[in-house]
Design an enzyme around this catalytic site. Structure first.
Site, PDB file in Angstrom:
ATOM      1  N   ASP A  55      -4.343  -8.155   8.755  1.00  0.00           N
ATOM      2  CA  ASP A  55      -3.796  -7.688   9.924  1.00  0.00           C
ATOM      3  C   ASP A  55      -2.937  -6.371  11.063  1.00  0.00           C
ATOM      4  O   ASP A  55      -2.411  -6.318  11.133  1.00  0.00           O
ATOM      5  CB  ASP A  55      -2.066  -8.199   9.399  1.00  0.00           C
ATOM      6  CG  ASP A  55      -1.964  -7.486   8.111  1.00  0.00           C
ATOM      7  OD1 ASP A  55      -2.689  -7.051   7.979  1.00  0.00           O
ATOM      8  OD2 ASP A  55      -1.118  -7.560   7.614  1.00  0.00           O
ATOM      9  N   ARG A  77      -4.498   1.385  -0.871  1.00  0.00           N
ATOM     10  CA  ARG A  77      -5.004   0.071  -0.848  1.00  0.00           C
ATOM     11  C   ARG A  77      -4.708  -0.607  -2.097  1.00  0.00           C
ATOM     12  O   ARG A  77      -4.936  -0.380  -2.943  1.00  0.00           O
ATOM     13  CB  ARG A  77      -6.190   0.062   0.267  1.00  0.00           C
ATOM     14  CG  ARG A  77      -5.958  -0.998   0.517  1.00  0.00           C
ATOM     15  CD  ARG A  77      -6.984  -1.756   1.612  1.00  0.00           C
ATOM     16  NE  ARG A  77      -7.434  -3.036   2.032  1.00  0.00           N
ATOM     17  CZ  ARG A  77      -8.302  -3.803   1.902  1.00  0.00           C
ATOM     18  NH1 ARG A  77      -9.530  -4.087   1.996  1.00  0.00           N
ATOM     19  NH2 ARG A  77      -7.973  -5.167   2.559  1.00  0.00           N
ATOM     20  N   LEU A  78      -3.426  -1.657  -1.211  1.00  0.00           N
ATOM     21  CA  LEU A  78      -3.612  -3.025  -2.724  1.00  0.00           C
ATOM     22  C   LEU A  78      -4.312  -3.845  -2.098  1.00  0.00           C
ATOM     23  O   LEU A  78      -3.454  -4.157  -0.895  1.00  0.00           O
ATOM     24  CB  LEU A  78      -2.175  -3.090  -3.029  1.00  0.00           C
ATOM     25  CG  LEU A  78      -1.890  -4.140  -3.643  1.00  0.00           C
ATOM     26  CD1 LEU A  78      -2.622  -4.330  -4.751  1.00  0.00           C
ATOM     27  CD2 LEU A  78      -0.723  -4.420  -4.311  1.00  0.00           C
ATOM     28  N   ILE A 103      12.023 -13.846 -17.227  1.00  0.00           N
ATOM     29  CA  ILE A 103      12.057 -13.131 -18.688  1.00  0.00           C
ATOM     30  C   ILE A 103      13.751 -13.457 -18.752  1.00  0.00           C
ATOM     31  O   ILE A 103      14.565 -13.460 -17.780  1.00  0.00           O
ATOM     32  CB  ILE A 103      12.250 -11.483 -18.025  1.00  0.00           C
ATOM     33  CG1 ILE A 103      13.066 -10.919 -17.483  1.00  0.00           C
ATOM     34  CG2 ILE A 103      10.081 -11.189 -17.784  1.00  0.00           C
ATOM     35  CD1 ILE A 103      13.354  -9.399 -17.579  1.00  0.00           C
ATOM     36  N   CYS A 118       1.166  -1.381  -0.073  1.00  0.00           N
ATOM     37  CA  CYS A 118      -0.005  -0.177  -0.138  1.00  0.00           C
ATOM     38  C   CYS A 118       1.016   1.150  -0.075  1.00  0.00           C
ATOM     39  O   CYS A 118       2.253   0.904   0.100  1.00  0.00           O
ATOM     40  CB  CYS A 118      -0.726   0.143   1.011  1.00  0.00           C
ATOM     41  SG  CYS A 118      -2.211  -1.529   1.631  1.00  0.00           S
ATOM     42  N   SER A 150      10.466 -13.521  -3.797  1.00  0.00           N
ATOM     43  CA  SER A 150      11.636 -13.382  -4.180  1.00  0.00           C
ATOM     44  C   SER A 150      12.811 -13.922  -3.150  1.00  0.00           C
ATOM     45  O   SER A 150      12.642 -14.312  -2.237  1.00  0.00           O
ATOM     46  CB  SER A 150      12.424 -11.841  -4.691  1.00  0.00           C
ATOM     47  OG  SER A 150      11.685 -11.088  -2.881  1.00  0.00           O
ATOM     48  N   ASN A 170       1.586  -0.050   5.418  1.00  0.00           N
ATOM     49  CA  ASN A 170       1.804  -0.814   4.233  1.00  0.00           C
ATOM     50  C   ASN A 170       2.856  -1.786   4.668  1.00  0.00           C
ATOM     51  O   ASN A 170       3.637  -1.407   5.277  1.00  0.00           O
ATOM     52  CB  ASN A 170       2.999   0.460   3.492  1.00  0.00           C
ATOM     53  CG  ASN A 170       3.247  -0.252   1.981  1.00  0.00           C
ATOM     54  OD1 ASN A 170       2.984  -1.166   1.872  1.00  0.00           O
ATOM     55  ND2 ASN A 170       4.470   0.357   1.817  1.00  0.00           N
ATOM     56  N   GLY A 171       2.307  -2.791   4.103  1.00  0.00           N
ATOM     57  CA  GLY A 171       3.437  -4.121   4.267  1.00  0.00           C
ATOM     58  C   GLY A 171       2.323  -5.560   4.770  1.00  0.00           C
ATOM     59  O   GLY A 171       0.860  -5.633   4.868  1.00  0.00           O
ATOM     60  N   GLU A 172       2.647  -5.953   5.405  1.00  0.00           N
ATOM     61  CA  GLU A 172       2.795  -7.438   5.750  1.00  0.00           C
ATOM     62  C   GLU A 172       3.200  -8.296   6.824  1.00  0.00           C
ATOM     63  O   GLU A 172       3.835  -7.690   7.283  1.00  0.00           O
ATOM     64  CB  GLU A 172       2.719  -8.668   4.846  1.00  0.00           C
ATOM     65  CG  GLU A 172       2.152  -8.082   3.156  1.00  0.00           C
ATOM     66  CD  GLU A 172       0.275  -8.199   3.078  1.00  0.00           C
ATOM     67  OE1 GLU A 172      -0.313  -9.388   4.519  1.00  0.00           O
ATOM     68  OE2 GLU A 172       0.165  -7.659   1.738  1.00  0.00           O
TER      69      GLU A 172
END
Length: 617
Positions: A98, A47-48, A292, A2, A365, A72-74
């Site tokens: 969360d 917000r995402l 890619i 976010c 990642s 913003n985050g998790e």
């Protein structure tokens, strides 16, 4: 993922909306605002939606509306924290958000809250009772957070561009920050690109008192090596078992999502281990993997990624691109940055993020593996460099540099002449700055001419020098581990991945930065990381259980592009907009020398392009 913004002091709702809208790419799924004109406190959020999509809107408040948060985050351990808070009498309104854990966690633990979190986060809490704003950033700074405090205004935001959207925040370049940009290739925290602006470093919190307007910042966590010297080679099987379990646990924690999730897969060791750990945790699951590749064979690693995907059985997505098409994306990628960055791998990272976003909203990642397990080339150079210092006198070194300058210049990726010149350049300086000089866009001796004023390398490399001389590391390997983890990881790698992914509203999660994996690595003696010229020693022992030998023992390559070759042609007219304090004649000579083939200025010129993209905003 976010975006958050806010301020205390002069300004109005229009200013808040302008700041928040500048973060729309970070949160395309909605916006939220809180405005208190009388206080005056303003909070904004984009917000995402990833977790608790239906009821996770922000700002989020506690039961009586006295504590609110934008975030913003998790938080990967939010369910455990929620259960503990419920036992302590807190009541939750959401099903599994969360974000709400942060509200009640602040009520229960106050400034100790960030130290209890296992996750990636940047947060701002407004506590009406205490009359304060509380900001915090995760241990390594996966999620960005900028702030400024001056002239009756305290403001903060996820990106510098959002902060400068407030009319009380200036956008005059900070000269020392620009010097550090060309010294490191990135701007180390807490420095920021604009005067009066700061990055809150990873592992830090900030408290702003509304009554006194006092700003207090403190570190709640540092990456400090505390090796267990009692560990012997006989412990290796147990350590391999423990690390394997931690990797599986870290990967499992990052599956927390109510939207589609996939994995970045380069074919290198770190991302391959992440995928293998997921497959061990959930056998038979068809995880989506993304790669890619490039038509040009020397820069294409897609075959290696394909081999890993076939071995694991993932649902693999691959896109191969022509280098000319990739090159044409340079202006748009650089213009999307809010702070200049000298790392050209932002380009393929942005391309990979765009490709993954066509199918998923979250991507795991392998970032952090190189820093924690001594994966970079300079780790192998530490021993030879120490021997060189003892054997080669100053006059001999100067002669070798003159001979190296006679070598034909190749614009291939990591060509031999490039490595020789870089190695000798670093060896020209003390060991306390050698690591950043090896990677620097500009040699320290050139700063005087470029910056139009005397510049001491001790000033531009002050962070590296202080860490080398006062950190917990007692030998060059451990000191290097601390440098790469404290600075390069935070302000180059994680900054690059965050901005590249957020250009396309994609959330990325770094498995290796799980708290438990990091604590394991802090206790692990460096002989289990670098042994007999083999980097990532213990991690490779784990990988040999999970992956084919051809993948584990493959030579590290990195996310390469033909940057030196491109810069001979692109852009058609080199940008030469004035930057106060920097010498344009020096820049012209650099472009001319590179394009004529007399010099190799790829790192300096890319950094200059990145800086020029910030002008006129």
């Amino acid at each position: 993922m976010c975006g958050l913004a806010g301020f205390f002091g002069r300004g109005d709702r229009a200013d808040l909306e302008r700041m928040t809208n500048a973060l729309a790419h970070r949160g395309p799924d909605g916006s939220g605002y809180h405005v208190e004109v009388d206080t005056p406190v303003f909070l904004g959020h984009r917000r995402l939606a990833i977790v608790d999509v239906a009821s996770g809107h922000q700002p989020m408040w506690n039961e009586d509306g006295q504590v609110g948060v934008v975030f913003n985050g998790e938080i990967y351990n939010h369910l455990e924290l929620r259960a503990e808070l419920i036992r302590r009498g807190h009541r939750f309104a959401s099903d599994h958000s969360d974000t709400e854990v942060l509200v009640h966690g602040w009520e229960e633990w106050g400034v100790d809250l960030p130290g209890r979190l296992n996750g990636m986060f940047a947060l701002a809490i407004y506590d009406r009772r205490q009359g304060c704003l509380f900001l915090a950033r995760d241990r390594f700074g996966e999620k960005p957070l900028y702030y400024t405090a001056r002239n009756g205004l305290f403001a903060f935001a996820s990106e510098a561009r959002a902060l400068t959207a407030h009319p009380g925040v200036g956008h005059t370049f900070d000269r020392r920050a620009l010097q550090k940009l060309f010294a490191y290739g990135y701007i180390p925290s807490p420095c920021a690109v604009y005067e009066g602006m700061h990055k809150l470093p990873g592992g830090h919190w900030l408290r702003f008192d509304l009554a006194s307007e006092r700003v207090e910042t403190r570190a709640y966590w540092h990456f400090v090596l505390e090796p267990d010297d009692g560990l012997t080679d006989a412990d290796e099987p147990r350590l391999v078992d423990e690390l394997t379990g931690l990797l599986i646990q870290g990967a499992r924690r990052r599956l927390m999502s109510d939207v589609p999730l996939g994995v970045f897969l380069s074919g290198g060791l770190d991302s391959s281990v992440v995928l293998a750990a997921l497959a061990s945790e959930q056998p038979g699951s068809n995880f989506d993997t993304f790669t890619i590749g490039f038509v040009e064979p020397s820069f294409d690693e897609s075959a290696h990624a394909r081999a890993v995907a076939e071995h694991i059985g993932s649902r693999h997505h691959e896109r191969r691109l022509d280098m000319h098409k990739a090159r044409d994306l340079i202006p748009s990628v650089l213009s999307a940055l809010d702070e200049p960055l000298g790392d050209a791998s932002i380009l393929p990272t942005a391309m990979l993020s765009a490709f993954a976003r066509e199918n998923v909203t979250v991507a795991l990642s392998g970032d952090g593996g190189d820093e924690l397990f001594a994966g970079y080339d300079p780790f192998l150079a530490l021993g030879p460099a120490a021997a060189y210092d003892k054997v080669v006198p100053g006059w001999g070194h100067r002669g070798l540099r003159r001979l190296a300058d006679l070598l034909p210049i190749s614009h291939d990726n990591m060509s031999l002449d490039f490595k020789i010149r870089r190695s000798l350049m670093g060896l020209s300086y003390p060991d306390n700055v050698r690591l950043p000089v090896w990677m620097s866009p500009l040699e320290p001796s050139e700063f005087r001419e470029f910056c139009e004023e005397p510049v001491r390398y001790e000033d531009v490399y002050s962070e590296a020098i202080e860490l080398w001389e006062t950190g917990s590391g007692t030998n060059p390997v451990d000191r290097s581990l601390e440098f790469f983890t404290r600075y390069y990881l935070q302000d180059d790698i994680l900054m690059k991945v965050d901005r590249a992914a957020m250009m396309h509203s994609l959330e990325t999660r770094a498995v290796f930065l799980d708290n438990d994996i990091v604590d394991f690595c802090r206790r692990l003696p460096n002989r289990f990381k670098l042994r007999g010229g083999e980097r990532k020693y213990l991690l490779k022992q784990v990988a040999r259980r999970l992956l084919p030998k051809s993948i584990v023992d493959r030579k590290k390559k990195g996310f390469g592009i033909p940057l030196a070759r491109w810069l001979k042609e692109v852009p058609k007219e080199p940008p030469l907009a004035p930057v106060p304090g920097l010498n344009l004649d020096f820049v012209r000579d650099a472009w001319s020398g590179h394009r004529s083939g007399r010099t190799d200025r790829r790192l300096f010129l890319w950094t200059w392009l990145s800086l020029q993209s910030q002008l006129g905003r």
